[in-house]
Design a protein around this motif. Structure first.
Motif, PDB file in Angstrom:
ATOM      1  N   UNK A   1      -5.434 -12.929   0.739  1.00  0.00           N
ATOM      2  CA  UNK A   1      -6.624 -12.314   1.318  1.00  0.00           C
ATOM      3  C   UNK A   1      -7.127 -11.208   0.413  1.00  0.00           C
ATOM      4  N   UNK A   2      -7.282 -10.009   0.972  1.00  0.00           N
ATOM      5  CA  UNK A   2      -7.749  -8.868   0.189  1.00  0.00           C
ATOM      6  C   UNK A   2      -6.610  -8.108  -0.481  1.00  0.00           C
ATOM      7  N   UNK A   3      -5.389  -8.525  -0.266  1.00  0.00           N
ATOM      8  CA  UNK A   3      -4.253  -7.810  -0.827  1.00  0.00           C
ATOM      9  C   UNK A   3      -3.816  -8.442  -2.157  1.00  0.00           C
ATOM     10  N   UNK A   4      -3.293  -7.571  -3.024  1.00  0.00           N
ATOM     11  CA  UNK A   4      -2.854  -8.021  -4.342  1.00  0.00           C
ATOM     12  C   UNK A   4      -1.494  -7.411  -4.663  1.00  0.00           C
ATOM     13  N   UNK A   5      -0.641  -8.211  -5.280  1.00  0.00           N
ATOM     14  CA  UNK A   5       0.656  -7.743  -5.776  1.00  0.00           C
ATOM     15  C   UNK A   5       0.737  -8.096  -7.259  1.00  0.00           C
TER      16      UNK A   5
ATOM     17  N   UNK B   1       2.820   2.090  -6.889  1.00  0.00           N
ATOM     18  CA  UNK B   1       3.781   1.503  -7.819  1.00  0.00           C
ATOM     19  C   UNK B   1       5.176   1.564  -7.206  1.00  0.00           C
ATOM     20  N   UNK B   2       5.873   0.433  -7.245  1.00  0.00           N
ATOM     21  CA  UNK B   2       7.272   0.373  -6.823  1.00  0.00           C
ATOM     22  C   UNK B   2       8.132   0.456  -8.078  1.00  0.00           C
ATOM     23  N   UNK B   3       8.716   1.632  -8.306  1.00  0.00           N
ATOM     24  CA  UNK B   3       9.507   1.874  -9.514  1.00  0.00           C
ATOM     25  C   UNK B   3      10.943   1.404  -9.359  1.00  0.00           C
ATOM     26  N   UNK B   4      11.495   0.903 -10.464  1.00  0.00           N
ATOM     27  CA  UNK B   4      12.928   0.632 -10.558  1.00  0.00           C
ATOM     28  C   UNK B   4      13.616   1.876 -11.115  1.00  0.00           C
TER      29      UNK B   4
ATOM     30  N   UNK C   1      11.323  -2.201   0.856  1.00  0.00           N
ATOM     31  CA  UNK C   1      10.302  -1.187   0.606  1.00  0.00           C
ATOM     32  C   UNK C   1       8.908  -1.795   0.572  1.00  0.00           C
ATOM     33  N   UNK C   2       8.762  -2.977  -0.033  1.00  0.00           N
ATOM     34  CA  UNK C   2       7.456  -3.637  -0.060  1.00  0.00           C
ATOM     35  C   UNK C   2       6.967  -3.922   1.351  1.00  0.00           C
ATOM     36  N   UNK C   3       7.831  -4.468   2.196  1.00  0.00           N
ATOM     37  CA  UNK C   3       7.436  -4.776   3.574  1.00  0.00           C
ATOM     38  C   UNK C   3       7.017  -3.516   4.322  1.00  0.00           C
ATOM     39  N   UNK C   4       7.648  -2.415   4.004  1.00  0.00           N
ATOM     40  CA  UNK C   4       7.342  -1.159   4.691  1.00  0.00           C
ATOM     41  C   UNK C   4       5.976  -0.602   4.321  1.00  0.00           C
TER      42      UNK C   4
ATOM     43  N   UNK D   1      -3.216  -2.871  -3.120  1.00  0.00           N
ATOM     44  CA  UNK D   1      -2.575  -3.339  -4.357  1.00  0.00           C
ATOM     45  C   UNK D   1      -1.227  -2.658  -4.521  1.00  0.00           C
ATOM     46  N   UNK D   2      -0.200  -3.463  -4.725  1.00  0.00           N
ATOM     47  CA  UNK D   2       1.151  -2.954  -4.967  1.00  0.00           C
ATOM     48  C   UNK D   2       1.611  -3.501  -6.314  1.00  0.00           C
TER      49      UNK D   2
END
Length: 200
Positions: free
Chosen positions: A16-20, A48-51, A149-152, A159-160
């Protein structure tokens, strides 16, 4: 002279309107690689999801789990991650080392201080199996934490961006596809390049 190089991928998924966006990172590479990757995420209004394994109790000692440079290469953690923390909205989506079970935690700390490729290569079959089991266990809990964390945060961010090592990419891609995301673009970016002579 010829060129040797290592290429990493940039994958774009949409629902949809979301992007990863999955930046399939290498932890030690050319400075230009991190410049390019950072420029790409600077253009995005994103989270940003950092490692980066955390160490709140100082179990690794004073330096932390990642050196800033290795073999003359720049570190993702000392360079790229620091830029992200200064310029972008982010969360560290990794675990703290204290969350691992005792055997895995001891292995990771010992590996940081005394890592030896030669020792691993010449280890017995039983020792190689033990090491692989420990690495699989830490990988499983870290992969689980990424998606937890992504689900949260997914519903709050259009955008993630995942900036995790390439070894985690298959798990992230599978998790995104299970959540209804479809891959819409794929690019390659050189991470390491150097000249060599085939006559040497």
């Amino acid at each position: 002279l010829s060129t040797l190089q290592h290429m990493d991928r940039i994958l774009v998924f949409e629902k949809g309107e979301r992007k990863a966006v999955v930046l399939s990172m290498i932890h030690y590479g050319d400075r230009n690689f991190y410049d390019v990757m950072f420029d790409k995420i600077q253009q995005e209004n994103s989270l940003v999801l950092l490692e980066g394994v955390m160490d709140k109790n100082g179990l690794f000692g004073d330096t932390g789990p990642y050196p800033e440079t290795r073999y003359g290469l720049t570190s993702q953690f000392g360079t790229f991650n620091n830029w992200v923390k200064k310029e972008k909205a982010f969360i560290n989506s990794d675990i703290d080392v204290s969350e691992l079970d005792e055997d895995v935690r001891k292995y990771m700390v010992a590996e940081f201080h005394n890592s030896s490729i030669a020792e691993k290569a010449t280890a017995s079959t039983e020792e190689k199996a033990r090491i692989q089991s420990l690495e699989d266990r830490q990988m499983a809990i870290r992969n689980h934490r990424i998606i937890e964390n992504f689900d949260r945060i997914e519903s709050e961010n259009k955008t993630v961006i995942f900036t995790w090592g390439a070894v985690h990419t298959p798990f992230i891609v599978k998790a995104l596809e299970e959540r209804g995301y479809k891959k819409t673009a794929s690019f390659e970016q050189r991470a390491i390049g150097f000249w060599y002579s085939p006559l040497l």
